[in-house]
Design a protein around this motif. Structure first.
Motif, PDB file in Angstrom:
ATOM      1  N   ILE A  67       0.873  -1.185   0.000  1.00 29.67           N
ATOM      2  CA  ILE A  67       0.000   0.000   0.000  1.00 29.67           C
ATOM      3  C   ILE A  67       0.899   1.221   0.000  1.00 29.67           C
ATOM      4  CG2 ILE A  67      -1.637   1.378   1.335  1.00 29.67           C
ATOM      5  CD1 ILE A  67      -2.736  -1.213   2.495  1.00 29.67           C
ATOM      6  N   LYS A  68       0.708   2.095  -0.997  1.00 31.82           N
ATOM      7  CA  LYS A  68       1.468   3.342  -1.067  1.00 31.82           C
ATOM      8  C   LYS A  68       0.495   4.493  -1.305  1.00 31.82           C
ATOM      9  CE  LYS A  68       5.528   1.447  -3.369  1.00 31.82           C
ATOM     10  NZ  LYS A  68       6.258   1.465  -4.621  1.00 31.82           N
ATOM     11  N   PRO A  69       0.507   5.512  -0.451  1.00 31.90           N
ATOM     12  CA  PRO A  69      -0.287   6.701  -0.746  1.00 31.90           C
ATOM     13  C   PRO A  69       0.156   7.262  -2.093  1.00 31.90           C
ATOM     14  CG  PRO A  69       0.603   6.787   1.476  1.00 31.90           C
ATOM     15  CD  PRO A  69       1.262   5.635   0.794  1.00 31.90           C
ATOM     16  N   TRP A  70      -0.809   7.645  -2.940  1.00 30.04           N
ATOM     17  CA  TRP A  70      -0.452   8.115  -4.270  1.00 30.04           C
ATOM     18  C   TRP A  70      -0.904   9.553  -4.537  1.00 30.04           C
ATOM     19  CZ3 TRP A  70      -3.637   8.972  -8.728  1.00 30.04           C
ATOM     20  CH2 TRP A  70      -2.879   9.334  -9.859  1.00 30.04           C
ATOM     21  N   ALA A  71      -2.181   9.859  -4.302  1.00 30.79           N
ATOM     22  CA  ALA A  71      -2.697  11.192  -4.642  1.00 30.79           C
ATOM     23  C   ALA A  71      -3.930  11.487  -3.804  1.00 30.79           C
ATOM     24  CB  ALA A  71      -3.052  11.243  -6.131  1.00 30.79           C
ATOM     25  N   PHE A  72      -4.381  12.730  -3.867  1.00 29.47           N
ATOM     26  CA  PHE A  72      -5.670  13.098  -3.290  1.00 29.47           C
ATOM     27  C   PHE A  72      -6.368  14.063  -4.224  1.00 29.47           C
ATOM     28  CE2 PHE A  72      -2.610  16.115  -1.605  1.00 29.47           C
ATOM     29  CZ  PHE A  72      -3.259  17.326  -1.753  1.00 29.47           C
ATOM     30  N   ARG A  73      -7.676  14.129  -4.081  1.00 22.07           N
ATOM     31  CA  ARG A  73      -8.503  14.965  -4.959  1.00 22.07           C
ATOM     32  C   ARG A  73      -9.826  15.207  -4.240  1.00 22.07           C
ATOM     33  NH1 ARG A  73      -8.298  11.669  -8.962  1.00 22.07           N
ATOM     34  NH2 ARG A  73     -10.315  10.702  -8.779  1.00 22.07           N
ATOM     35  N   ASP A  74     -10.579  16.201  -4.667  1.00 18.99           N
ATOM     36  CA  ASP A  74     -11.914  16.402  -4.103  1.00 18.99           C
ATOM     37  C   ASP A  74     -12.895  16.786  -5.194  1.00 18.99           C
ATOM     38  OD1 ASP A  74     -11.084  19.003  -4.653  1.00 18.99           O
ATOM     39  OD2 ASP A  74     -11.806  19.821  -2.765  1.00 18.99           O
ATOM     40  N   ASP A  75     -14.166  16.606  -4.905  1.00 22.13           N
ATOM     41  CA  ASP A  75     -15.237  17.073  -5.782  1.00 22.13           C
ATOM     42  C   ASP A  75     -16.572  16.947  -5.053  1.00 22.13           C
ATOM     43  OD1 ASP A  75     -16.088  14.386  -6.029  1.00 22.13           O
ATOM     44  OD2 ASP A  75     -15.249  14.147  -8.012  1.00 22.13           O
ATOM     45  N   ILE A  76     -17.614  17.373  -5.720  1.00 18.23           N
ATOM     46  CA  ILE A  76     -18.971  17.262  -5.173  1.00 18.23           C
ATOM     47  C   ILE A  76     -19.731  16.278  -6.042  1.00 18.23           C
ATOM     48  CG2 ILE A  76     -21.137  18.474  -4.712  1.00 18.23           C
ATOM     49  CD1 ILE A  76     -19.401  21.014  -4.227  1.00 18.23           C
ATOM     50  N   ARG A  77     -20.371  15.302  -5.411  1.00 11.22           N
ATOM     51  CA  ARG A  77     -21.120  14.264  -6.122  1.00 11.22           C
ATOM     52  C   ARG A  77     -22.508  14.107  -5.518  1.00 11.22           C
ATOM     53  NH1 ARG A  77     -18.634  13.085 -10.880  1.00 11.22           N
ATOM     54  NH2 ARG A  77     -16.406  13.218 -10.525  1.00 11.22           N
ATOM     55  N   VAL A  78     -23.413  13.559  -6.313  1.00 12.07           N
ATOM     56  CA  VAL A  78     -24.754  13.231  -5.838  1.00 12.07           C
ATOM     57  C   VAL A  78     -24.813  11.725  -5.638  1.00 12.07           C
ATOM     58  CG1 VAL A  78     -27.211  13.207  -6.391  1.00 12.07           C
ATOM     59  CG2 VAL A  78     -25.815  15.195  -7.003  1.00 12.07           C
ATOM     60  N   LYS A  79     -25.151  11.312  -4.418  1.00  9.99           N
ATOM     61  CA  LYS A  79     -25.270   9.887  -4.099  1.00  9.99           C
ATOM     62  C   LYS A  79     -26.738   9.494  -4.125  1.00  9.99           C
ATOM     63  CE  LYS A  79     -23.952   6.325  -0.834  1.00  9.99           C
ATOM     64  NZ  LYS A  79     -23.146   5.999   0.338  1.00  9.99           N
ATOM     65  N   ARG A  80     -27.022   8.395  -4.835  1.00 10.04           N
ATOM     66  CA  ARG A  80     -28.373   7.859  -4.899  1.00 10.04           C
ATOM     67  C   ARG A  80     -28.474   6.641  -3.994  1.00 10.04           C
ATOM     68  NH1 ARG A  80     -26.786   9.833  -9.451  1.00 10.04           N
ATOM     69  NH2 ARG A  80     -28.094  11.123 -10.744  1.00 10.04           N
ATOM     70  N   TYR A  81     -29.609   6.528  -3.295  1.00 11.82           N
ATOM     71  CA  TYR A  81     -29.835   5.401  -2.404  1.00 11.82           C
ATOM     72  C   TYR A  81     -30.856   4.459  -3.029  1.00 11.82           C
ATOM     73  CZ  TYR A  81     -27.234   8.219   0.896  1.00 11.82           C
ATOM     74  OH  TYR A  81     -26.244   8.946   1.499  1.00 11.82           O
ATOM     75  N   ALA A  82     -30.837   3.192  -2.569  1.00 12.27           N
ATOM     76  CA  ALA A  82     -31.725   2.161  -3.129  1.00 12.27           C
ATOM     77  C   ALA A  82     -33.201   2.549  -3.003  1.00 12.27           C
ATOM     78  CB  ALA A  82     -31.462   0.818  -2.459  1.00 12.27           C
ATOM     79  N   ASP A  83     -33.550   3.363  -2.003  1.00  9.26           N
ATOM     80  CA  ASP A  83     -34.961   3.765  -1.828  1.00  9.26           C
ATOM     81  C   ASP A  83     -35.366   4.934  -2.729  1.00  9.26           C
ATOM     82  OD1 ASP A  83     -33.787   6.017  -0.691  1.00  9.26           O
ATOM     83  OD2 ASP A  83     -34.598   5.669   1.316  1.00  9.26           O
ATOM     84  N   GLY A  84     -34.434   5.393  -3.594  1.00 11.95           N
ATOM     85  CA  GLY A  84     -34.748   6.469  -4.541  1.00 11.95           C
ATOM     86  C   GLY A  84     -34.357   7.858  -4.076  1.00 11.95           C
ATOM     87  N   THR A  85     -33.987   8.015  -2.813  1.00  6.91           N
ATOM     88  CA  THR A  85     -33.565   9.328  -2.328  1.00  6.91           C
ATOM     89  C   THR A  85     -32.122   9.595  -2.771  1.00  6.91           C
ATOM     90  OG1 THR A  85     -32.794   8.434  -0.217  1.00  6.91           O
ATOM     91  CG2 THR A  85     -35.086   9.198  -0.315  1.00  6.91           C
ATOM     92  N   HIS A  86     -31.709  10.843  -2.655  1.00  2.60           N
ATOM     93  CA  HIS A  86     -30.344  11.208  -3.023  1.00  2.60           C
ATOM     94  C   HIS A  86     -29.880  12.402  -2.198  1.00  2.60           C
ATOM     95  CE1 HIS A  86     -32.810  13.839  -5.561  1.00  2.60           C
ATOM     96  NE2 HIS A  86     -31.790  14.665  -5.538  1.00  2.60           N
ATOM     97  N   GLU A  87     -28.571  12.599  -2.140  1.00  7.09           N
ATOM     98  CA  GLU A  87     -28.001  13.749  -1.436  1.00  7.09           C
ATOM     99  C   GLU A  87     -26.709  14.179  -2.116  1.00  7.09           C
ATOM    100  OE1 GLU A  87     -26.231  13.364   2.515  1.00  7.09           O
ATOM    101  OE2 GLU A  87     -26.004  11.209   2.185  1.00  7.09           O
ATOM    102  N   GLU A  88     -26.382  15.447  -1.976  1.00  7.06           N
ATOM    103  CA  GLU A  88     -25.146  15.995  -2.499  1.00  7.06           C
ATOM    104  C   GLU A  88     -24.078  15.882  -1.405  1.00  7.06           C
ATOM    105  OE1 GLU A  88     -24.763  19.594  -5.461  1.00  7.06           O
ATOM    106  OE2 GLU A  88     -24.861  20.328  -3.406  1.00  7.06           O
ATOM    107  N   ILE A  89     -22.884  15.394  -1.785  1.00  6.48           N
ATOM    108  CA  ILE A  89     -21.814  15.166  -0.812  1.00  6.48           C
ATOM    109  C   ILE A  89     -20.503  15.761  -1.338  1.00  6.48           C
ATOM    110  CG2 ILE A  89     -20.484  13.431   0.463  1.00  6.48           C
ATOM    111  CD1 ILE A  89     -22.812  11.482   0.000  1.00  6.48           C
ATOM    112  N   TYR A  90     -19.805  16.471  -0.463  1.00  2.86           N
ATOM    113  CA  TYR A  90     -18.456  16.933  -0.770  1.00  2.86           C
ATOM    114  C   TYR A  90     -17.518  15.784  -0.421  1.00  2.86           C
ATOM    115  CZ  TYR A  90     -13.985  19.337  -0.324  1.00  2.86           C
ATOM    116  OH  TYR A  90     -12.671  19.698  -0.450  1.00  2.86           O
ATOM    117  N   MET A  91     -16.779  15.274  -1.423  1.00  5.81           N
ATOM    118  CA  MET A  91     -15.933  14.102  -1.232  1.00  5.81           C
ATOM    119  C   MET A  91     -14.462  14.454  -1.366  1.00  5.81           C
ATOM    120  SD  MET A  91     -18.053  11.205  -3.257  1.00  5.81           S
ATOM    121  CE  MET A  91     -19.052  10.150  -2.240  1.00  5.81           C
ATOM    122  N   ILE A  92     -13.676  13.970  -0.424  1.00  5.84           N
ATOM    123  CA  ILE A  92     -12.226  14.083  -0.468  1.00  5.84           C
ATOM    124  C   ILE A  92     -11.713  12.665  -0.685  1.00  5.84           C
ATOM    125  CG2 ILE A  92     -10.132  14.675   0.812  1.00  5.84           C
ATOM    126  CD1 ILE A  92     -11.998  16.564   2.502  1.00  5.84           C
TER     127      ILE A  92
END
Length: 141
Positions: A67-92
Motif C-alpha cells: 500500500i502506497k499513498p499516491w494522490a488526493f482529490r476532491d469534488d462534489i457528487r450526488v449519491k443515490r440510495y436504493a430507496d430512490g432518495t439522493h443527497e449531495e456530498i463533498y468528497m475528499i
C-alpha cells in the motif's frame, strides 16, 4: 452539505487492475465501472479505513501486499440510495496504489460484477468520472 473522506485503492495484480461494476440502483456512479473504496469512520487511520473497505467490499481472501499513498482529490457528487432518495456530498478522495498477491474476490451487494483488466483495455469500459480521472492522472488513459 455532508462531507466524506473516501479511501480509494487502485489494486493491481500482475499488470491487471481491479474494477467493480457498481449496483445500478444506488451509489454515486450507478451501473458504471469504478475503483473500490469508501468512507473513513471516526477514529480510523487512513490505512485502517482502506483495509476495512477492501475487506468489506472484496472479502477476506484478497491479500494486499503493498500500500502506497499516491494522490488526493476532491469534488462534489450526488449519491443515490436504493430507496430512490439522493443527497449531495463533498468528497475528499485519498488514493492509494495497492498490489495484491492473488485475485480471490468475494464481492458484496454494492457491486454487480468484478473484473481484472489490463491498462490497454481501460478505455473500452464505461468508467465513472472519478475512476477515469484517476487512471488519466496515472497516464493509463
Amino acid at each position: 452539505m455532508r462531507q466524506r473522506i473516501i479511501t480509494c485503492p487502485v489494486i493491481q495484480n500482475e499488470g491487471k487492475y481491479l474494477l467493480c461494476k457498481m449496483a445500478s440502483d444506488r451509489g454515486v456512479f450507478p451501473g458504471q465501472w469504478a475503483l473500490p473504496g469508501g468512507g473513513m469512520e471516526p477514529g480510523e487511520t487512513m490505512e485502517a479505513a482502506l483495509r476495512r473497505e477492501i475487506r468489506e467490499e472484496l472479502g477476506d481472501a484478497l491479500i494486499i501486499t503493498e500500500i502506497k499513498p499516491w494522490a488526493f482529490r476532491d469534488d462534489i457528487r450526488v449519491k443515490r440510495y436504493a430507496d430512490g432518495t439522493h443527497e449531495e456530498i463533498y468528497m475528499i478522495y485519498l488514493i492509494f496504489d495497492c498490489t495484491s498477491m492473488n485475485r480471490e474476490i468475494t464481492f458484496n451487494e454494492e457491486f454487480q460484477e468484478i473484473i481484472w483488466v489490463p491498462a490497454e483495455k481501460l478505455k473500452q469500459l464505461d468508467l465513472n468520472d472519478a475512476t477515469r480521472i484517476t487512471f488519466a492522472q496515472k497516464g493509463l488513459l
